[in-house]
Motif scaffolding. Sequence first.
Motif, short mmCIF file in Angstrom:
data_model
loop_
_atom_site.label_atom_id
_atom_site.label_comp_id
_atom_site.label_asym_id
_atom_site.label_seq_id
_atom_site.Cartn_x
_atom_site.Cartn_y
_atom_site.Cartn_z
N TYR A 1 0.83 -1.21 0.00
CA TYR A 1 0.00 0.00 0.00
C TYR A 1 0.86 1.26 0.00
CZ TYR A 1 -3.84 -3.21 1.11
OH TYR A 1 -4.76 -4.23 1.09
N ASP A 2 1.99 1.22 0.73
CA ASP A 2 2.90 2.36 0.72
C ASP A 2 3.43 2.62 -0.70
OD1 ASP A 2 2.63 2.74 3.44
OD2 ASP A 2 4.50 1.69 3.96
N GLU A 3 3.78 1.56 -1.39
CA GLU A 3 4.32 1.70 -2.74
C GLU A 3 3.26 2.19 -3.71
OE1 GLU A 3 6.98 1.56 -5.99
OE2 GLU A 3 7.25 1.76 -3.82
N LEU A 4 2.03 1.70 -3.57
CA LEU A 4 0.95 2.18 -4.44
C LEU A 4 0.65 3.65 -4.18
CD1 LEU A 4 -1.47 -0.88 -4.27
CD2 LEU A 4 -0.05 -0.19 -6.23
N ALA A 5 0.67 4.05 -2.91
CA ALA A 5 0.44 5.45 -2.58
C ALA A 5 1.54 6.34 -3.17
CB ALA A 5 0.36 5.63 -1.07
N ARG A 6 2.77 5.86 -3.13
CA ARG A 6 3.87 6.62 -3.73
C ARG A 6 3.66 6.77 -5.24
NH1 ARG A 6 7.96 6.24 -6.81
NH2 ARG A 6 7.67 4.02 -7.19
N LEU B 1 -0.61 7.17 -10.78
CA LEU B 1 -1.39 5.93 -10.82
C LEU B 1 -2.78 6.19 -10.28
CD1 LEU B 1 -1.52 2.88 -11.38
CD2 LEU B 1 -0.66 2.52 -9.04
N SER B 2 -3.80 5.91 -11.07
CA SER B 2 -5.17 6.27 -10.71
C SER B 2 -5.99 5.07 -10.27
CB SER B 2 -5.86 6.94 -11.90
OG SER B 2 -7.23 7.20 -11.59
N ALA C 1 -9.39 2.37 4.62
CA ALA C 1 -9.47 3.78 4.25
C ALA C 1 -8.17 4.50 4.59
CB ALA C 1 -10.65 4.44 4.97
N THR C 2 -7.63 4.22 5.78
CA THR C 2 -6.42 4.89 6.24
C THR C 2 -5.18 4.42 5.48
OG1 THR C 2 -7.35 5.17 8.45
CG2 THR C 2 -4.94 5.29 8.25
N GLU C 3 -5.06 3.11 5.28
CA GLU C 3 -3.82 2.55 4.73
C GLU C 3 -3.70 2.70 3.22
OE1 GLU C 3 -1.40 1.72 6.47
OE2 GLU C 3 -2.26 1.43 8.47
N ILE C 4 -4.84 2.73 2.49
CA ILE C 4 -4.73 2.80 1.05
C ILE C 4 -5.75 3.72 0.41
CG2 ILE C 4 -6.03 0.64 0.83
CD1 ILE C 4 -3.34 1.98 -1.62
N ALA C 5 -7.04 3.59 0.70
CA ALA C 5 -8.07 4.27 -0.09
C ALA C 5 -7.92 5.79 -0.07
CB ALA C 5 -9.46 3.86 0.39
N GLU C 6 -7.80 6.37 1.12
CA GLU C 6 -7.68 7.82 1.21
C GLU C 6 -6.37 8.33 0.63
OE1 GLU C 6 -8.26 8.63 5.32
OE2 GLU C 6 -10.43 8.27 5.26
N VAL D 1 -4.83 7.24 -1.98
CA VAL D 1 -4.82 7.25 -3.45
C VAL D 1 -6.10 7.86 -4.01
CG1 VAL D 1 -3.27 5.26 -3.56
CG2 VAL D 1 -5.75 4.89 -3.60
N ARG D 2 -6.84 8.56 -3.14
CA ARG D 2 -8.08 9.23 -3.56
C ARG D 2 -9.05 8.26 -4.24
NH1 ARG D 2 -5.78 15.07 -5.85
NH2 ARG D 2 -4.61 15.62 -3.97
N TRP D 3 -9.19 7.11 -3.63
CA TRP D 3 -10.09 6.08 -4.14
C TRP D 3 -11.49 6.41 -3.65
CZ3 TRP D 3 -8.17 0.33 -3.72
CH2 TRP D 3 -8.90 -0.47 -4.60
N PRO D 4 -12.45 6.67 -4.53
CA PRO D 4 -13.80 7.03 -4.07
C PRO D 4 -14.36 6.00 -3.09
CG PRO D 4 -13.61 7.40 -6.43
CD PRO D 4 -12.35 6.69 -6.01
N ALA D 5 -14.83 6.48 -1.94
CA ALA D 5 -15.25 5.59 -0.86
C ALA D 5 -16.34 4.62 -1.29
CB ALA D 5 -15.72 6.42 0.33
#
Length: 260
Positions: free
Chosen positions: A43-48, A55-56, A84-89, A91-95
Amino acid sequence: MEVVIAPAEELAVLAADAIEALLRRRSDAVLGLATGSSPLKVYDELARRHAEEGLSFAQARGFMLDEYVGLDAEHPERYRNVIATEIAERVRWPAEQVQGPDGLAADLPAACAAYEEAIEAAGGVDLQILGIGTDGHIAFNEPGSSLASRTRIKTLTRQTRVDNARFFDGDVEKVPTHCLTQGLGTIMDARHLVLLATGRQKAEAVHQLVEGPVSALWPATVMQLHPHATVLVDEAAASRLQLADYYRQTYASKPSWQGL
């Protein structure tokens, strides 16, 4: 089943590479999301990559593996909040595009059935991220789980609650006894399974997963029957593998274009 043995940081990059390749190919891909410590570096790498490389996740769908039963909606360890905390928020992933089983539902069996229907309606999971417990469970499918099981309510073993107590101030009594979890049959419906495991405490579970007999005693062994399963482990988690040298040689000889 492909087994890759590498440092934890490299494993996270490999998993993120597979997810990015999927999203670049299909922006509306469906991802299966795991909690626990195993996927955090992924998740850290995807957020980066989202922040630095664009990456959308705007059109992607996400489905969580499991959820505790009865935790307050705002509890920080409720898995919907953890994801939500670790990945969704990040990468601005719609909830509304990230779903999990409803551990606060008045009718839990109906909530499980509805969750199965939601996954099916989305077209199924394209890539499922997984971790593994020290007793060989994946998601919350504890030893003895049916290999054909679907999303349902499960009672957590004492060992799982002890393992998860670190998220509840070290107090095992604060860890819920029940959960809703995707079943092994549900997980096996995903088109690609990517399991990460690090640390010597996972070595026996990894050995059974890769080289043991398929058995409900070690639920993750059902992955041996999957046509596209990838197991990413560090040296410590691989320490019990009898064919470790073969796995290393096979990966070293793999064509660079093939990916996971």
